[in-house]
Design a protein around this motif. Sequence first.
Motif, PDB file in Angstrom:
ATOM      1  N   UNK A  87      45.559  56.390  43.270  1.00  0.00           N
ATOM      2  CA  UNK A  87      44.250  55.804  42.979  1.00  0.00           C
ATOM      3  C   UNK A  87      43.714  55.047  44.196  1.00  0.00           C
ATOM      4  N   UNK A  88      42.458  55.327  44.519  1.00  0.00           N
ATOM      5  CA  UNK A  88      41.783  54.680  45.650  1.00  0.00           C
ATOM      6  C   UNK A  88      40.398  54.232  45.219  1.00  0.00           C
ATOM      7  N   UNK A  89      39.930  53.102  45.786  1.00  0.00           N
ATOM      8  CA  UNK A  89      38.595  52.594  45.428  1.00  0.00           C
ATOM      9  C   UNK A  89      37.500  53.362  46.169  1.00  0.00           C
ATOM     10  N   UNK A  90      37.154  54.538  45.663  1.00  0.00           N
ATOM     11  CA  UNK A  90      36.188  55.404  46.337  1.00  0.00           C
ATOM     12  C   UNK A  90      34.886  55.568  45.571  1.00  0.00           C
ATOM     13  N   UNK A  91      34.801  55.065  44.365  1.00  0.00           N
ATOM     14  CA  UNK A  91      33.603  55.220  43.537  1.00  0.00           C
ATOM     15  C   UNK A  91      32.961  53.855  43.309  1.00  0.00           C
ATOM     16  N   UNK A  92      31.801  53.859  42.696  1.00  0.00           N
ATOM     17  CA  UNK A  92      31.133  52.632  42.286  1.00  0.00           C
ATOM     18  C   UNK A  92      31.392  52.412  40.799  1.00  0.00           C
ATOM     19  N   UNK A  93      31.587  51.157  40.407  1.00  0.00           N
ATOM     20  CA  UNK A  93      31.681  50.865  38.979  1.00  0.00           C
ATOM     21  C   UNK A  93      30.391  51.301  38.306  1.00  0.00           C
ATOM     22  N   UNK A  94      30.489  51.805  37.096  1.00  0.00           N
ATOM     23  CA  UNK A  94      29.330  52.207  36.304  1.00  0.00           C
ATOM     24  C   UNK A  94      29.563  51.695  34.892  1.00  0.00           C
ATOM     25  N   UNK A  95      29.359  50.391  34.704  1.00  0.00           N
ATOM     26  CA  UNK A  95      29.709  49.726  33.456  1.00  0.00           C
ATOM     27  C   UNK A  95      28.671  49.950  32.373  1.00  0.00           C
ATOM     28  N   UNK A  96      29.138  49.976  31.114  1.00  0.00           N
ATOM     29  CA  UNK A  96      28.229  50.002  29.971  1.00  0.00           C
ATOM     30  C   UNK A  96      27.519  48.657  29.887  1.00  0.00           C
ATOM     31  N   UNK A  97      26.409  48.627  29.138  1.00  0.00           N
ATOM     32  CA  UNK A  97      25.613  47.405  29.012  1.00  0.00           C
ATOM     33  C   UNK A  97      26.419  46.236  28.460  1.00  0.00           C
ATOM     34  N   UNK A  98      27.410  46.506  27.615  1.00  0.00           N
ATOM     35  CA  UNK A  98      28.171  45.431  26.976  1.00  0.00           C
ATOM     36  C   UNK A  98      29.537  45.205  27.632  1.00  0.00           C
ATOM     37  N   UNK A  99      29.713  45.616  28.895  1.00  0.00           N
ATOM     38  CA  UNK A  99      30.981  45.411  29.592  1.00  0.00           C
ATOM     39  C   UNK A  99      30.813  44.369  30.701  1.00  0.00           C
ATOM     40  N   UNK A 100      31.707  43.395  30.702  1.00  0.00           N
ATOM     41  CA  UNK A 100      31.808  42.396  31.772  1.00  0.00           C
ATOM     42  C   UNK A 100      33.215  42.519  32.331  1.00  0.00           C
ATOM     43  N   UNK A 101      33.353  43.199  33.475  1.00  0.00           N
ATOM     44  CA  UNK A 101      34.680  43.571  33.985  1.00  0.00           C
ATOM     45  C   UNK A 101      34.851  43.134  35.432  1.00  0.00           C
ATOM     46  N   UNK A 102      36.033  42.576  35.702  1.00  0.00           N
ATOM     47  CA  UNK A 102      36.491  42.259  37.065  1.00  0.00           C
ATOM     48  C   UNK A 102      37.733  43.102  37.316  1.00  0.00           C
ATOM     49  N   UNK A 103      37.819  43.719  38.491  1.00  0.00           N
ATOM     50  CA  UNK A 103      38.947  44.590  38.831  1.00  0.00           C
ATOM     51  C   UNK A 103      39.969  43.801  39.638  1.00  0.00           C
ATOM     52  N   UNK A 104      41.237  44.014  39.325  1.00  0.00           N
ATOM     53  CA  UNK A 104      42.330  43.362  40.039  1.00  0.00           C
ATOM     54  C   UNK A 104      43.518  44.329  40.087  1.00  0.00           C
ATOM     55  N   UNK A 105      44.566  43.946  40.764  1.00  0.00           N
ATOM     56  CA  UNK A 105      45.794  44.748  40.789  1.00  0.00           C
ATOM     57  C   UNK A 105      46.993  43.836  40.560  1.00  0.00           C
ATOM     58  N   UNK A 106      48.103  44.449  40.176  1.00  0.00           N
ATOM     59  CA  UNK A 106      49.359  43.720  39.982  1.00  0.00           C
ATOM     60  C   UNK A 106      50.497  44.716  40.154  1.00  0.00           C
ATOM     61  N   UNK A 107      51.682  44.190  40.371  1.00  0.00           N
ATOM     62  CA  UNK A 107      52.855  45.068  40.450  1.00  0.00           C
ATOM     63  C   UNK A 107      53.227  45.527  39.051  1.00  0.00           C
ATOM     64  N   UNK A 108      53.842  46.711  38.966  1.00  0.00           N
ATOM     65  CA  UNK A 108      54.267  47.194  37.663  1.00  0.00           C
ATOM     66  C   UNK A 108      55.314  46.275  37.057  1.00  0.00           C
ATOM     67  N   UNK A 109      56.228  45.747  37.880  1.00  0.00           N
ATOM     68  CA  UNK A 109      57.255  44.839  37.355  1.00  0.00           C
ATOM     69  C   UNK A 109      56.626  43.621  36.686  1.00  0.00           C
ATOM     70  N   UNK A 110      55.562  43.075  37.295  1.00  0.00           N
ATOM     71  CA  UNK A 110      54.877  41.933  36.694  1.00  0.00           C
ATOM     72  C   UNK A 110      54.278  42.313  35.341  1.00  0.00           C
ATOM     73  N   UNK A 111      53.654  43.494  35.276  1.00  0.00           N
ATOM     74  CA  UNK A 111      53.057  43.933  34.010  1.00  0.00           C
ATOM     75  C   UNK A 111      54.110  44.165  32.945  1.00  0.00           C
ATOM     76  N   UNK A 112      55.203  44.810  33.309  1.00  0.00           N
ATOM     77  CA  UNK A 112      56.289  45.055  32.349  1.00  0.00           C
ATOM     78  C   UNK A 112      56.810  43.736  31.804  1.00  0.00           C
ATOM     79  N   UNK A 113      57.038  42.766  32.684  1.00  0.00           N
ATOM     80  CA  UNK A 113      57.536  41.466  32.244  1.00  0.00           C
ATOM     81  C   UNK A 113      56.530  40.760  31.340  1.00  0.00           C
ATOM     82  N   UNK A 114      55.235  40.888  31.670  1.00  0.00           N
ATOM     83  CA  UNK A 114      54.195  40.278  30.835  1.00  0.00           C
ATOM     84  C   UNK A 114      54.141  40.944  29.464  1.00  0.00           C
TER      85      UNK A 114
END
Length: 194
Positions: A144-171
């Motif tokens: 996955x690479x950041x090559x596109x523009x976000x195209x959000x629906x009218x009712x979406x308020x989204x911020x993009x972030x990243x994390x390690x898989x180990x952090x997500x698994x633990x969470x």
Amino acid sequence: MTDDDPVDPAAGTDGADPLAWETLDSTTDYDCPGFTVRLDEVRLPDGTETGFHSVENGASVIVLPFTDDGEVVLVEEWRQAVERVNRGLPAGSVEGDEPLAEAARRELAEETGYEAAAVEFMIAHEPSNGLLDATYHYFVAHGCEPTAEQDLDDNESIRVTTASFDELRDAALGGGMRDGRSALGVLQYALRTE
């Protein structure tokens, strides 16, 4: 895991099971963007006739997207029902008869601006089939690479972030990932790869 759309194991049931309810009538009680509340008049196996409400939400895709350096792309999104920001995996509804793999690619790009080199089907779950008709189709995306523009629906308020898989698994294991559909996807992947 493959890129092909999965076969629904529940498809093809003919209602011949002695536990099956007979639907006598079906009407829409409430319709809004995102879901419909349906009222079915049903006959139970013992002959009792009653009403049953359910929510029509249809098919969705949930994407576990990995960058080439092993980070997972996440969305932080306001969720009005619980009145807080939710951290989770990109997800969204399948549009019409859109192939599931295409829906996964589209939702990833729309919500995050990232595009995947490859997507693979992982598993499908019905998150709450006593209330919803929804099916969640889980995909893993690689490269996955950041090559596109976000195209959000009218009712979406989204911020993009990243994390390690180990952090997500633990969470997900420790209750720090409150979004159930995201936690399920993370844990399914962990069970398959660790």
